[in-house]
Design a protein around this motif. Structure first.
Motif, PDB file in Angstrom:
ATOM      1  N   ALA A   8      35.698 -39.376 -14.366  1.00 37.62           N
ATOM      2  CA  ALA A   8      34.083 -39.438 -14.529  1.00 37.62           C
ATOM      3  C   ALA A   8      33.629 -38.431 -15.207  1.00 37.62           C
ATOM      4  O   ALA A   8      32.480 -37.750 -14.853  1.00 37.62           O
ATOM      5  CB  ALA A   8      33.615 -39.571 -13.208  1.00 37.62           C
ATOM      6  N   ILE A   9      33.980 -38.072 -16.692  1.00 40.29           N
ATOM      7  CA  ILE A   9      33.580 -37.254 -17.442  1.00 40.29           C
ATOM      8  C   ILE A   9      33.166 -37.733 -18.676  1.00 40.29           C
ATOM      9  O   ILE A   9      33.973 -38.447 -19.462  1.00 40.29           O
ATOM     10  CB  ILE A   9      34.583 -35.982 -17.532  1.00 40.29           C
ATOM     11  N   GLY A  10      31.866 -37.649 -19.229  1.00 40.00           N
ATOM     12  CA  GLY A  10      31.385 -38.188 -20.440  1.00 40.00           C
ATOM     13  C   GLY A  10      31.840 -37.163 -21.467  1.00 40.00           C
ATOM     14  O   GLY A  10      31.370 -35.939 -21.338  1.00 40.00           O
ATOM     15  N   THR A  11      32.571 -37.437 -22.487  1.00 40.47           N
ATOM     16  CA  THR A  11      32.679 -36.725 -23.665  1.00 40.47           C
ATOM     17  C   THR A  11      32.045 -36.828 -24.887  1.00 40.47           C
ATOM     18  O   THR A  11      32.676 -36.779 -26.069  1.00 40.47           O
ATOM     19  CB  THR A  11      34.265 -36.455 -23.661  1.00 40.47           C
ATOM     20  N   LEU A  50      43.753 -34.308 -26.467  1.00 40.23           N
ATOM     21  CA  LEU A  50      44.366 -34.064 -25.146  1.00 40.23           C
ATOM     22  C   LEU A  50      43.782 -32.785 -24.562  1.00 40.23           C
ATOM     23  O   LEU A  50      43.896 -31.742 -25.132  1.00 40.23           O
ATOM     24  CB  LEU A  50      45.688 -33.906 -25.426  1.00 40.23           C
ATOM     25  N   ASN A  51      43.515 -33.072 -23.377  1.00 42.74           N
ATOM     26  CA  ASN A  51      42.852 -31.965 -22.506  1.00 42.74           C
ATOM     27  C   ASN A  51      44.222 -31.791 -21.293  1.00 42.74           C
ATOM     28  O   ASN A  51      44.385 -32.607 -20.849  1.00 42.74           O
ATOM     29  CB  ASN A  51      41.568 -32.131 -21.890  1.00 42.74           C
ATOM     30  N   GLN A  68      35.138 -41.240 -19.939  1.00 41.11           N
ATOM     31  CA  GLN A  68      34.342 -42.412 -19.651  1.00 41.11           C
ATOM     32  C   GLN A  68      34.148 -43.461 -20.990  1.00 41.11           C
ATOM     33  O   GLN A  68      34.690 -44.540 -21.000  1.00 41.11           O
ATOM     34  CB  GLN A  68      32.769 -42.045 -19.121  1.00 41.11           C
ATOM     35  N   PHE A 446      12.487 -37.369 -23.323  1.00 40.40           N
ATOM     36  CA  PHE A 446      13.206 -37.592 -22.065  1.00 40.40           C
ATOM     37  C   PHE A 446      12.075 -38.001 -21.034  1.00 40.40           C
ATOM     38  O   PHE A 446      12.210 -38.542 -19.943  1.00 40.40           O
ATOM     39  CB  PHE A 446      14.446 -36.819 -21.618  1.00 40.40           C
TER      40      PHE A 446
ATOM     41  N   THR B  11      40.956 -26.926 -22.190  1.00 43.62           N
ATOM     42  CA  THR B  11      40.396 -27.614 -23.519  1.00 43.62           C
ATOM     43  C   THR B  11      40.671 -27.052 -24.767  1.00 43.62           C
ATOM     44  O   THR B  11      39.604 -26.764 -25.495  1.00 43.62           O
ATOM     45  CB  THR B  11      38.775 -27.745 -23.316  1.00 43.62           C
ATOM     46  N   PHE B  18      30.850 -27.901 -18.193  1.00 40.73           N
ATOM     47  CA  PHE B  18      30.426 -29.436 -17.493  1.00 40.73           C
ATOM     48  C   PHE B  18      29.147 -29.389 -16.594  1.00 40.73           C
ATOM     49  O   PHE B  18      28.858 -28.281 -15.869  1.00 40.73           O
ATOM     50  CB  PHE B  18      31.717 -29.682 -16.518  1.00 40.73           C
ATOM     51  N   ARG B  21      25.626 -35.300 -14.256  1.00 38.75           N
ATOM     52  CA  ARG B  21      24.437 -36.221 -14.676  1.00 38.75           C
ATOM     53  C   ARG B  21      23.358 -36.122 -13.526  1.00 38.75           C
ATOM     54  O   ARG B  21      22.182 -36.589 -13.720  1.00 38.75           O
ATOM     55  CB  ARG B  21      24.862 -37.430 -14.925  1.00 38.75           C
ATOM     56  N   ALA B  29      20.289 -34.856 -20.164  1.00 38.13           N
ATOM     57  CA  ALA B  29      20.154 -35.536 -21.306  1.00 38.13           C
ATOM     58  C   ALA B  29      19.250 -34.648 -22.389  1.00 38.13           C
ATOM     59  O   ALA B  29      19.456 -34.620 -23.875  1.00 38.13           O
ATOM     60  CB  ALA B  29      19.152 -36.878 -21.349  1.00 38.13           C
ATOM     61  N   PHE B  31      19.787 -31.731 -23.141  1.00 41.46           N
ATOM     62  CA  PHE B  31      20.863 -31.048 -24.199  1.00 41.46           C
ATOM     63  C   PHE B  31      21.890 -31.700 -24.922  1.00 41.46           C
ATOM     64  O   PHE B  31      22.453 -31.059 -25.636  1.00 41.46           O
ATOM     65  CB  PHE B  31      21.625 -30.138 -22.979  1.00 41.46           C
ATOM     66  N   GLU B  35      24.144 -31.182 -28.091  1.00 40.09           N
ATOM     67  CA  GLU B  35      25.487 -31.063 -27.640  1.00 40.09           C
ATOM     68  C   GLU B  35      26.302 -29.961 -27.286  1.00 40.09           C
ATOM     69  O   GLU B  35      27.392 -29.923 -26.632  1.00 40.09           O
ATOM     70  CB  GLU B  35      26.657 -31.754 -28.645  1.00 40.09           C
ATOM     71  N   LEU B  50      28.921 -29.331 -24.282  1.00 34.90           N
ATOM     72  CA  LEU B  50      28.604 -30.123 -23.070  1.00 34.90           C
ATOM     73  C   LEU B  50      29.173 -31.368 -22.837  1.00 34.90           C
ATOM     74  O   LEU B  50      29.113 -32.206 -23.381  1.00 34.90           O
ATOM     75  CB  LEU B  50      27.232 -30.086 -22.798  1.00 34.90           C
ATOM     76  N   ASN B  51      29.945 -31.366 -21.545  1.00 34.82           N
ATOM     77  CA  ASN B  51      30.519 -32.856 -21.089  1.00 34.82           C
ATOM     78  C   ASN B  51      29.545 -32.927 -19.829  1.00 34.82           C
ATOM     79  O   ASN B  51      29.584 -32.006 -19.065  1.00 34.82           O
ATOM     80  CB  ASN B  51      32.070 -32.543 -20.609  1.00 34.82           C
ATOM     81  N   LEU B  52      29.350 -34.152 -19.612  1.00 32.91           N
ATOM     82  CA  LEU B  52      28.674 -34.687 -18.325  1.00 32.91           C
ATOM     83  C   LEU B  52      29.363 -35.226 -17.217  1.00 32.91           C
ATOM     84  O   LEU B  52      30.546 -36.194 -17.689  1.00 32.91           O
ATOM     85  CB  LEU B  52      27.540 -35.637 -18.900  1.00 32.91           C
ATOM     86  N   VAL B  53      29.324 -34.990 -16.237  1.00 30.35           N
ATOM     87  CA  VAL B  53      30.234 -35.490 -15.084  1.00 30.35           C
ATOM     88  C   VAL B  53      29.645 -36.343 -14.140  1.00 30.35           C
ATOM     89  O   VAL B  53      28.397 -35.973 -13.623  1.00 30.35           O
ATOM     90  CB  VAL B  53      30.799 -34.086 -14.455  1.00 30.35           C
ATOM     91  N   ASP B  54      30.287 -37.564 -13.741  1.00 27.85           N
ATOM     92  CA  ASP B  54      29.532 -38.317 -12.684  1.00 27.85           C
ATOM     93  C   ASP B  54      30.326 -38.277 -11.363  1.00 27.85           C
ATOM     94  O   ASP B  54      30.090 -38.906 -10.495  1.00 27.85           O
ATOM     95  CB  ASP B  54      29.624 -39.778 -13.188  1.00 27.85           C
TER      96      ASP B  54
END
Lengths: 510, 510
Positions: A8-11, A50-51, A68, A446, B11, B18, B21, B29, B31, B35, B50-54
């Motif tokens: 659940a990480i958005g990249t 790859l991470n 995601q 936003f 990484t 990270f 959200r 959002a 940021f 990115e 920045l990666n977003l985590v759910d």
């Protein structure tokens, strides 16, 4: 041999795969040199960066994780047995290499590259390399080939039965320049089809879609969009549901942080989308000014030639108009404030910003002149009639009604602070880029109620202590960001007794 | 306002932050357009993608996560209260922009860029843009400026009391070309200081550090390295403990996947490291061949001029030698097999590969002639004396002893398969790049016993069914990868009755 797991990480737009360092079927280090893997299952292949993961709570050793975006692109359920392969180079590898080395590519080369980009087979690094290679050397023929490739890779809209489908596009950079929301109802009221899809802001404080969303729903599917256009000729919807130029979305995400804004990329980006959207006639608005994207008439002339050349070659009837890009348009910057200005113009309110009205009328007039039935030179007068008679407002109300109510009621941000002049004089310049940054930090788009309300424009006299503009924000953190930036430099330059001072001060918090 | 948390995800070289959200103090959002974020605490600032985590199990909403590398670079403990800021552009932003736009940079520009790269203030996208910009246009003066900037940003080694500190470097691309491990003991036996730091393989099947690690410990700290060189004049250690050119490590990580290998980057990369390592005299080995990095004598001549120009300007006494790059050197490819060849040469074994011995003697001879006490032209004979007398072997034993035993006993991979000729004839060509790929897929260098044992070289007669080479692997997955690639194309071209067929077949598994 590995079970698929959604992480659940958005990249952002890059596919990322996660592999445990404790994984036994595969040795993570063996993939490290190339930094990429190919995930394979059921005939599908996905290339991903790859991470490596050391925490079994994030990823067990016998699993392969996908971010995601990568997971949804791969399209297989969690638990699917996958295997890893060394990545096959993308089909366009040789073409990319040639572009990096400064060689000219043909249509096949651009088609291959754009296909790989649109299907997320490039990482951000390859995209950046492609963009910089194009920036270093690109012929007009290549710009055309790129435009065609970008238009062909996405969806295409068609408007059967409409001999003319008109559109307008502004190359951007001027805050508050929300003319589309006035032009579309005028043109629709005249009866020309203008199915406008717009973007949300990426780095600016508001896109047309953001501002329209203050007034109506903009997340409209393609079928619904066709119904609206059939009923009222125009619409103002977000273009994100229609993948008109999927490669462009990827390119833009890399261009912005790198501040790459070449003429060739701009032309290909804009014209590929218009072509894919089924437009036949297009007016392009190019603001010129010291803090605009185009700084001089010479810059503008070169860009205009390129637009015309590519537009002709892909069969778009295209007119370029230059406009004043020396300061923001209207008074509001940010969705709620810009929507206020737009509605004031459409309502023929005496307080409506005159510059926004006149620019909109001029653009609408140009578009109306695409209508063969209209007498040459009569466009502007016709546009003014449609605005002043209330026909445009009526068309706008109908568009809003058909698109549906906005997702939430947006109101002006309650946190506010005025930025005041610290000496008497006259406003000499307003820095568009600076004001956009301040509005953006305040939370726009936003927080739709965030932004800037301009109280003085270029040429206005001001007295020391008199407010130049008002910052609005909805939230504390953003409010402080914006006030902090405005305190460093307001973006206003006031000529006066105090010499050339650009100084201004922050007023009290209201 | 957010608690710092280390996320156990590696990484690579890019800093990644990270953010949930669901985070309330900050709106993720806001940021997203750029990115990137800047993480701020206790006077320290770190720019990160920045990666977003759910998933709150990965990151709670009130925390800010950093990837393993970013966390250790930031250097503050978990739980530290951090705040986020919009990223300040790196100091070199204007210089980067100028290079992207094809302009020439001065020394200040390169210093600013290299400083930001070395301190991880660039993302991979900016690094790629810089590299492609340099590839598109770069003057000789710029190559020199880049070399100086890269040498200056890292640590510097000094060797007080040694008027000559010699080194050699091969530009790479030829598997099995493990001459350093023979040259260093010869030169050390003569008495010239040669403190050799080598890299591990990144995309090749073995670096000198990987092969030396079969015989001895190579992870030697700087103080220990000085003691070894004081005692025996030479060493063969991994360079990773000494940050001689930290910017180069970042550049290489982006160059490799993009297959960027420009002359300018190569010269700056090699010479900056040698300068920083305190070398005064350097021999550069440039193999030329159809599957080598340099394809023609003309290519080699251009590169040689650039090496000489920059070398002179930074005060390195530099000699370039061309060598045969038409096929792999020696018989083994991969750490264990290459170590076997090296030891056979040093032991004067009758089975030692002659090409490896003669190349090493030639290079050692060139280096020895830097010694003012040696008669001009006498270097090669002196090198041969030192090898044949056993003096070089003795020096190597002493180096191995002082560096300490290897971290593990590496033996030849037990999984093996022969690739055989499918018709009679004579070996016409061997593709260096292909064989390196096969050996790499077999697991080299991570499995030191993996690799390829060459049974035939160019010019050798072969009969149908006779083995050309043997693939070795330690693990099943890698074994299948390598055999699969060899089955597609062996990399051997056998001229013969069967026309120009390059065909070969896989033998039985032994």
């Amino acid at each position: 041999m590995l079970g698929l797991k959604r992480i659940a990480i958005g990249t952002s737009r890059e596919n990322v795969a996660f592999l445990s360092r404790a994984c036994t079927p595969y040795r993570a280090a063996a993939f490290e040199g190339q930094e990429k893997v190919e995930v394979v299952a059921g005939g599908r292949r996905l290339v991903a960066a790859l991470n490596l993961v050391d925490d079994p709570a994030i990823l067990p050793p016998d699993c392969l994780g996908l971010s995601q975006e990568a997971f949804s692109r791969f399209g297989l359920p969690e638990g699917t047995i996958v295997r890893l392969d060394h990545p096959h180079p993308p089909r366009s590898r040789d073409a990319l290499q040639a572009k990096i080395e400064g060689r000219e590519l043909d249509g096949d080369g651009y088609r291959a590259i754009i296909d790989d980009i649109a299907h997320h087979r490039y990482g951000k690094v390859e995209v950046a390399a492609f963009l910089v290679g194009c920036g270093a050397f690109m012929t007009t023929a290549e710009t055309l080939a790129l435009t065609r490739a970008m238009a062909d890779v996405g969806e295409r809209l068609e408007w059967p039965g409409a001999p003319l489908v008109v559109d307008k596009h502004c190359i951007g950079g001027i805050p508050g320049n929300r003319t589309s929301m006035i032009v579309v109802p005028i043109v629709a009221a005249h009866g020309l089809p203008m199915p406008k899809t717009s973007s949300r802001a990426i780095t600016s404080p508001a896109g047309t879609a953001d501002t329209m969303e203050v007034l109506a729903n903009v997340e409209v599917g393609l079928d619904h969009m066709r119904e609206i256009v059939a009923a009222v000729k125009g619409c103002l919807v977000w273009g994100g549901h229609v993948k008109l130029s999927p490669a462009d979305d990827v390119l833009i995400a890399v261009e912005r942080p790198l501040n790459i804004d070449t003429r060739e990329q701009m032309v290909a980006s804009i014209l590929s989308k218009k072509k894919a959207a089924g437009s036949t006639h297009l007016v392009i608005d190019m603001p010129v000014g010291p803090s605009a994207k185009l700084r001089s008439a010479a810059d503008a002339a070169r860009l205009r030639k390129l637009f015309e050349h590519v537009g002709d070659a892909i069969g778009l009837n295209l007119r370029v108009t230059l406009s004043d890009g020396s300061q923001p348009v209207g008074r509001g910057i940010g969705p709620v404030l810009e929507a206020r200005d737009v509605m004031a113009v459409l309502e023929n309110s005496p307080t409506a910003p005159e510059d926004l009205r006149e620019r909109s009328l001029s653009l609408a007039g140009r578009i109306l002149e695409f209508d063969p039935a209209l007498r040459g030179g009569a466009g502007m007068a016709r546009a003014r009639d449609l605005l002043e008679s209330g026909a445009a407002m009526k068309a706008m109300r109908r568009i809003m009604e058909l698109q549906g109510p906005p997702p939430r009621i947006a109101t002006l941000g309650a946190l506010q602070r005025e930025v005041v002049a610290d000496h008497d004089g006259r406003v000499a310049t307003i820095d568009c880029y600076r004001l956009a940054r301040i509005a953006r930090l305040a939370g726009a788009p936003f927080d739709p109620g965030a932004g800037i309300d301009l109280l003085k424009k270029v040429g206005d006299p001001v007295q020391a202590g008199e407010p130049l503009y008002r910052i609005h924000a909805e939230r504390e953190v953003e409010f402080r960001f914006a006030c902090g930036l405005a305190a460093e430099a307001s973006g206003y330059h006031v000529n006066g007794n105090n010499g050339n001072g650009s100084a201004s001060a922050l007023g009290d918090i209201h």
